[in-house]
Enzyme design. Structure first.
Site, PDB file in Angstrom:
ATOM      1  N   CYS A 329       0.833  -1.209   0.000  1.00 17.97           N
ATOM      2  CA  CYS A 329       0.000   0.000   0.000  1.00 17.97           C
ATOM      3  C   CYS A 329       0.867   1.258   0.000  1.00 17.97           C
ATOM      4  CB  CYS A 329      -0.976  -0.039   1.176  1.00 17.97           C
ATOM      5  SG  CYS A 329      -2.380   1.089   0.974  1.00 17.97           S
ATOM      6  N   HIS A 427      -3.653  -5.475   1.361  1.00 19.99           N
ATOM      7  CA  HIS A 427      -3.403  -5.833   2.751  1.00 19.99           C
ATOM      8  C   HIS A 427      -3.871  -7.275   2.969  1.00 19.99           C
ATOM      9  CE1 HIS A 427      -2.343  -1.788   4.056  1.00 19.99           C
ATOM     10  NE2 HIS A 427      -3.388  -1.323   3.394  1.00 19.99           N
TER      11      HIS A 427
END
Length: 490
Positions: A329, A427
């Site tokens: 991310c 994630h």
């Protein structure tokens, strides 16, 4: 329908753990129960079934209750992006960034969102199990409170107060908290739970007897200290390691001020062949097989922090010596040439140079990407699942060589041509056994053991429910949940 609230004398007293335990305990009895946290401040979050964002602890509590996570379970989420400001998320969607003073005034609006969510959950479930935030004794935050006693008063619900004896001063915490409550708030506290006790309970009993006599309130039980236990942390980084074998892969995670979703690394902490180290400010990055740049709520500021600590040079040296680098991310965004934030979404508007390891740029946009996704890794075609929570949109030639092909035919992330650097927006990358194994082999572990992270989490949720049965006054708990006869307990 019944609402029961768990409040704590301090942060990390065990509120999340007790709510998780009670949700599974009630579910075992066939009771429809739903977790609820009116206001949460955390950088660990999850994507819900209705496409919003809530605190990760509430997603775990939903699993304990046998439910899919929903935005009503955590209607107000605050994600700090500075020491005095945070992104405010209402019903799963970011509405603004505010400093603490502005949010204090905004609480009147947030309160309406909280009460609307609670009303919907109450209409659909037999018991609403509520988790407070911090401590109800934070007198500077009492005005317009929606996180603790302000909420309990608004919905007229009883409260259990939990304290952590392992911190020391447990009786002072409990009695002091009661002393700082109003008369009506004290009356709401129907009992105490003492958490993380180790030793002979007989030695604690005189203190318990005094506490009950002094306050006129029952001790509902004493929960033991668990050493081999894992539950995803709400915010604090869990650095505990499981026992490791002789053959281990060395993994280092630089910890920056706004690190987010560090629960990504829980499967590695628990893996018997991974030596996971979190490196903090002022510490050098040690020799490692794999460095992971984690998610970040303030990517440009955290990138400045990374450079100030000399970690950028350490990463370059790590790659020259054949190490692997993974960015997740915000960590992915750091790998590129530039990060643009023209709207000032994460701080002052402007641009920052990335690490320049791969040919792409990232632009932060107002609409946050929130998705639960599945796909296959570029490594071994391993199936992977996870979730996306990011404002950045990345573009550039390097992204043509993607890290993941998603089931909706989108490409995600990047895998460098030399095979040394991998980045992804996903994630939860290590939670699927096949994906975890493929990543560990890529990083240099020849024969990684298969670890089922979801099974480990489910096992420990069951253990928590067992503790309720063994160590808490279940008759009183059933009464507080509106399920038992009050006559012998009042």
């Amino acid at each position: 329908m019944t609402t029961l609230m768990v409040q704590g004398t301090t942060s990390d007293a065990g509120k999340s753990t007790l709510v998780t335990a009670l949700c599974r305990w009630l579910r075992r009895q066939g009771v429809t129960v739903v977790p609820f946290k009116p206001q949460n401040m955390a950088l660990n979050s999850a994507v819900t079934a209705d496409g919003g964002e809530i605190g990760r602890a509430q997603a775990v509590q939903a699993q304990a209750a046998g439910l899919a996570p929903h935005t009503d379970m955590n209607p107000v989420l605050l994600k700090p992006n500075t020491d005095i400001g945070a992104q405010v998320i209402i019903h799963g969607r970011a509405v603004a960034s505010m400093d603490a003073v502005a949010y204090h005034d905004y609480k009147r609006v947030a309160r309406e969102a909280v009460l609307a969510s609670h009303a919907r959950l109450s209409a659909a479930h037999r018991v609403v199990m509520v988790e407070g935030a911090g401590s109800p004794a934070e007198i500077n935050l009492r005005a317009n409170d929606i996180a603790n006693m302000g909420f309990a008063e608004a919905v007229d619900c009883p409260v259990i107060l939990i304290a952590d004896i392992d911190r020391g001063g447990v009786f002072a915490h409990l009695v002091g908290t009661l002393a700082l409550l109003s008369e009506s708030e004290r009356a709401r506290v129907r009992g105490f739970v003492i958490n993380r006790f180790r030793g002979d309970l007989a030695l604690l009993q005189p203190g318990l007897d005094w506490l009950e006599a002094h306050t006129g309130k029952p001790v509902l039980g004493v929960l033991p200290y668990l050493t081999d236990f894992h539950l995803e942390a709400e915010d604090a980084i869990d650095t505990r390691q499981s026992a490791k074998s002789d053959e281990t892969l060395r993994v280092v995670v630089p910890v920056m001020p706004r690190i987010s979703n560090h629960t990504d690394f829980d499967p590695l902490r628990l893996h018997p062949q991974v030596d996971l180290r979190f490196v903090g400010p002022g510490q050098p990055i040690p020799s490692a097989d794999l460095i992971v740049l984690p998610g970040s709520k303030s990517v440009r500021a955290d990138l400045d922090f990374l450079r100030a600590n000399g970690w950028d040079a350490a990463i370059q040296r790590h790659l020259r010596y054949g190490g692997r680098l993974l960015g997740i991310c915000g960590g992915l965004q750091m790998l590129g040439r530039r990060i643009d934030d023209p709207l000032g979404l994460e701080g002052e508007a402007g641009s920052s140079a990335g690490l320049g390891l791969l040919d792409f740029v990232t632009r932060l946009e107002a609409e946050k990407q929130l998705r639960n996704v599945q796909g296959r890794l570029c490594l071994e075609g391993a199936p992977v699942s996870g979730y996306e929570i990011h404002a950045g949109v990345s573009q550039g030639q390097a992204l043509e060589h993607a890290a993941v092909r998603l089931d909706d035919d989108r490409l995600d992330g990047v895998f460098s041509e030399d095979g040394a650097v991998l980045g992804t927006y996903l994630h939860g990358l290590f939670e699927q056994p096949a994906a975890c194994g493929a990543l560990l082999r890529w990083a240099g572990l020849e024969a990684p053991q298969t670890i089922d992270y979801h099974a480990l989490r489910e096992r420990d949720i069951e253990r928590l429910a067992d503790l309720v049965e063994r160590h808490l006054d279940t008759a009183r708990l059933r009464h507080l949940c509106g399920l038992g006869e009050p006559s012998s307990l009042s």
